[in-house]
Each structure stands twice: as structure tokens, then as C-alpha cells.
Design a protein around this motif. Sequence first.
Motif, PDB file in Angstrom:
ATOM      1  N   ARG A 146      -2.876  24.720  26.988  1.00 11.90           N
ATOM      2  CA  ARG A 146      -3.871  23.779  27.265  1.00 11.90           C
ATOM      3  C   ARG A 146      -4.972  23.666  26.497  1.00 11.90           C
ATOM      4  N   ARG A 147      -5.029  24.616  25.585  1.00 15.96           N
ATOM      5  CA  ARG A 147      -6.278  24.672  24.568  1.00 15.96           C
ATOM      6  C   ARG A 147      -6.366  23.300  23.781  1.00 15.96           C
ATOM      7  N   SER A 148      -7.551  23.019  23.338  1.00 18.88           N
ATOM      8  CA  SER A 148      -7.510  21.603  22.414  1.00 18.88           C
ATOM      9  C   SER A 148      -8.129  22.209  20.985  1.00 18.88           C
TER      10      SER A 148
ATOM     11  N   VAL B 251      -6.638  17.158  19.938  1.00 22.20           N
ATOM     12  CA  VAL B 251      -5.414  17.157  20.528  1.00 22.20           C
ATOM     13  C   VAL B 251      -5.167  18.458  21.244  1.00 22.20           C
ATOM     14  N   THR B 252      -4.320  18.510  22.082  1.00 20.77           N
ATOM     15  CA  THR B 252      -3.986  19.785  22.942  1.00 20.77           C
ATOM     16  C   THR B 252      -3.168  20.765  22.027  1.00 20.77           C
ATOM     17  N   ALA B 253      -3.445  21.950  22.077  1.00 21.53           N
ATOM     18  CA  ALA B 253      -2.510  22.743  21.297  1.00 21.53           C
ATOM     19  C   ALA B 253      -0.964  22.803  21.694  1.00 21.53           C
ATOM     20  N   GLY B 254      -0.654  22.513  23.062  1.00 15.32           N
ATOM     21  CA  GLY B 254       0.580  22.171  23.751  1.00 15.32           C
ATOM     22  C   GLY B 254       1.439  21.132  23.081  1.00 15.32           C
ATOM     23  N   ASP B 255       0.718  20.064  23.119  1.00 14.56           N
ATOM     24  CA  ASP B 255       1.238  18.875  22.667  1.00 14.56           C
ATOM     25  C   ASP B 255       1.695  18.947  21.047  1.00 14.56           C
TER      26      ASP B 255
ATOM     27  N   ALA C 183     -12.065  25.152  28.412  1.00 15.32           N
ATOM     28  CA  ALA C 183     -11.508  24.437  29.706  1.00 15.32           C
ATOM     29  C   ALA C 183     -11.246  22.927  29.415  1.00 15.32           C
ATOM     30  N   THR C 184     -10.555  22.488  30.086  1.00 16.62           N
ATOM     31  CA  THR C 184     -10.460  20.851  30.249  1.00 16.62           C
ATOM     32  C   THR C 184     -11.152  20.355  31.366  1.00 16.62           C
ATOM     33  N   ILE C 185     -11.901  19.375  31.135  1.00 17.47           N
ATOM     34  CA  ILE C 185     -12.957  19.089  32.247  1.00 17.47           C
ATOM     35  C   ILE C 185     -12.578  17.545  32.339  1.00 17.47           C
ATOM     36  N   SER C 186     -12.144  17.127  33.801  1.00 15.88           N
ATOM     37  CA  SER C 186     -12.097  15.772  34.151  1.00 15.88           C
ATOM     38  C   SER C 186     -13.502  15.058  34.757  1.00 15.88           C
ATOM     39  N   HIS C 187     -13.656  13.840  34.150  1.00 12.53           N
ATOM     40  CA  HIS C 187     -14.952  13.221  34.339  1.00 12.53           C
ATOM     41  C   HIS C 187     -14.969  11.700  34.908  1.00 12.53           C
ATOM     42  N   GLU C 188     -15.977  11.317  35.713  1.00 13.52           N
ATOM     43  CA  GLU C 188     -15.718   9.737  36.258  1.00 13.52           C
ATOM     44  C   GLU C 188     -15.779   8.845  34.975  1.00 13.52           C
TER      45      GLU C 188
ATOM     46  N   SER D 175     -12.622  18.425  26.649  1.00 15.29           N
ATOM     47  CA  SER D 175     -12.570  19.771  26.263  1.00 15.29           C
ATOM     48  C   SER D 175     -13.836  20.442  26.148  1.00 15.29           C
ATOM     49  N   ILE D 176     -13.976  21.646  26.683  1.00 13.91           N
ATOM     50  CA  ILE D 176     -15.415  22.132  26.378  1.00 13.91           C
ATOM     51  C   ILE D 176     -15.184  23.652  25.642  1.00 13.91           C
TER      52      ILE D 176
END
Length: 419
Positions: free
Chosen positions: A52-54, A115-119, A195-200, A237-238
Motif C-alpha cells: 500500500r505504499r505510494s 499511484v499505490t505501489a500495489g496497483d 501511511a495512507t490517511i483518510s480525511h473528510e 499518502s504521508i
Amino acid sequence: MAAADMGRSRIVIAGGGLAGLSLSLALKRALADGVDVIMCDPALSRDPHGDRRSYAIAAAARRMFQALGVWDAVSEKAQPILDMVITDSSLQDPIRPTYLTFEGAVDGEAFAHMVTAGDLTALLLEACREAGVTLKPEGVKGFTSHAAHTDVELTGGETLSATLLVAADGARSRLREQAGIGWIYWPYNQSGIVATISHERDHEGRAVEHFLPAGPFAILPLKDETRPDGSVQHRSSIVWSERSENVPVLLESHPEDLLAELEKRFGLQLGRIAFETKPQAFPLAFGVARSFVGERLVLLGDAAHLIHPIAGQGLNLGLHDVAALAEIITDAMRLGQDPGGADVLMQYERARRADITAMGIVTDGLNRLFSNDLLPVRLIRDLGLGLVDRMPGLKRFFIREAAGLRREDVPRLLKGEAL
């Protein structure tokens, strides 16, 4: 069995990361049945979506993926960076003044996409399979070089006779060590927390880099995700650079305490935030190989160089390696030359040495300049950032440099041209 007896050239690539996959695809796209490309990596047996790294894909690298026929699929998963804001402050400062802004467009396209590394890995793997790359889910144990070929020993016991071995096995490359190639290295007293962060609120494609005394803190926009219930989740992503001695305490703290520390750096401009992925930490360091080539061996990506992530150029530097090496091998084989010959490999050494050295110096210098809180240094660097912000020509120069579009003598793939 010598390479000349194999009927056609065989290139073995040790390492199935993004650089190794990209090179495999580029060679098969260019040479088709004229070359056997075999990729070896135990990770090929695992689901790539678990990573999930970006990463930021600069415009030049995007053009390469377009030329390789994968960008249309990648773009569906990618978020363009539409603008960028740079601030410089202490963690305790109540206001973070903006010193420098960049528009995200250069030559009519975004200067980078996230883009995420996995994708990206999954899409490149599928393209490699379709192109005819042989994928072996096992590692390379060692090699023995000969005049006309190299014997590559796999961890499963098989030995492959190859024209060329590409070491794309990371910064701790065992193949580089076995070849006796020196490694210039120094650690930073920093670790990168990702990390991946979700936000409003919607990030609107904006990237933010806060220069803080412990190191840069980057917020990088990711593509929104649609949840099963139809709701849209905004994500970023941070890359949180922190003094290494503080990292174990941070990661082992209570989740609410860690989130509070993140909020001090992230800010409230995007509303409430939460960790979408578990934070992971990686030690930060500088490294460069004394040579990028050996006898029928070539180093690619992190096996050749390691830089600070302050400018987000680590992966792009590796993709520049890919474009250069793919072009050199393709042109040599079309002229009937030995792709593993010393004269061909030295072209790669000459093509990449200056660029890698310059990027290493720049990122090292930027990190040392901005990762401190000395008042005189802060005043000088903030004055410099402010001056750049008021000089459109200089800003265009920097943004084209970050996009990989400044020079005309780049490999053809980075111009979007097929080999």
C-alpha cells in the motif's frame, strides 16, 4: 552452455520491483522474440496489491509508461498532482506561512501522478505476462561470469545461462556484493514513516511539503476510493521524516496518541483524519555504487543508488535507469552487438553516472539545509524560497526538472517514444 549456443540472447533480471518489471516489459516490447527475458523474485508468488505504499510518477516516467502501453490502465488508479505548497516552520508554530507554490502543469500535463505501489505492480505484472516475460517466483542465489555468458544460480537449484544479469535486488543487493562492487553509504539520523490517511475534505489534487526541524513532512494526494456503500473516501499518502530515536516510541504508542502527533503535522485543513493503513517506518540513507556495471552484470534502481525521499525522486531515478538501459540494450542488439559486452555496459555507466550523482548531491543538501531549526539558517532558506516564488522563470525550471522534462538528451522512452 555459452550464450552463443542459446539461439538468442537471454537476459535474467533479479528483482521483481517496479524498476525490474518496467525493464522486463520495455525489453520485450522492443525486441519481442529476439530476446528471452526471465524475471526472478520470490515476491512474484504473492499478491502485489498488499503493498500500500505510494509513489509519485513524474511526467517523464508517465510518458515511458504510455510508450509501453500501460498508462491508460494506470491512469484509472492514479491521482494527478495539480499544485504544490511548501512551508517552513517549527512544530509549535501556530501558523505555517507558505513560502513557495507550484502549479502542477508542465507542457500541458501534470508534473506528477500519485499511484499505490500495489496497483502499479499488478498492472506491470499483467503486461509482462502478456508480452512473454518468463516470471520465476524464486530468487537468484549467485552467478559465475564467463567470457561469453554468465551462469545464474537460482535458489531452487536451477542454473540459467544468460547473456546478461540485471541486479534489481534493492539497496542491500547481494549480487552487487558478490560482484565486488563498492558501495558508498551513510545513514541519516532519520526514518521515513509512511501511511495512507483518510480525511473528510477533498484534497483537490494538492501536495503539501512541510519542512520541520526533524525532517520534511509530505502530504501527497491519492485518488478517491469508492466504498461498497457508495460513499467516497478522500485519501492522501504521508511521508513523515522523523529522527530515528523517536520512531519506536511513536509507532508503539497508543493509536490515539499517534493520531494526535500526526494531527500536529498534518493540520486541520482537510478535516478529521484517520489512519487507513498501519504506519510503517524505513531508515533513510544515502548510497551509490562505485560502478554500475560488472562482468556481464548491471545494477538497476536501488541496487545502484539510494537517495533521501525529500524530493520524491527515488523511484523516478530508477525508472530513468530503466529507460537508459532498455535503449542501450535494444540499439546494441539491433546492430548485432553483445548486450552483455563490456563496451555496451559502459554506455550505461556513462549515461547514468552524472544524473545519479547530481540527484544524490541535491537531495542530500536539501535534507541537511531544511532538517534543522537554527534561526539564521531558517531565515536564509525562507528568503531563498520566497525569491524563487517571485521568479516565474526559475519556478518553471524547477518544475520541469522535477517532472524530468528539462533536458533534450533523455532516453527515447522518457519522451514517450517507442524503442
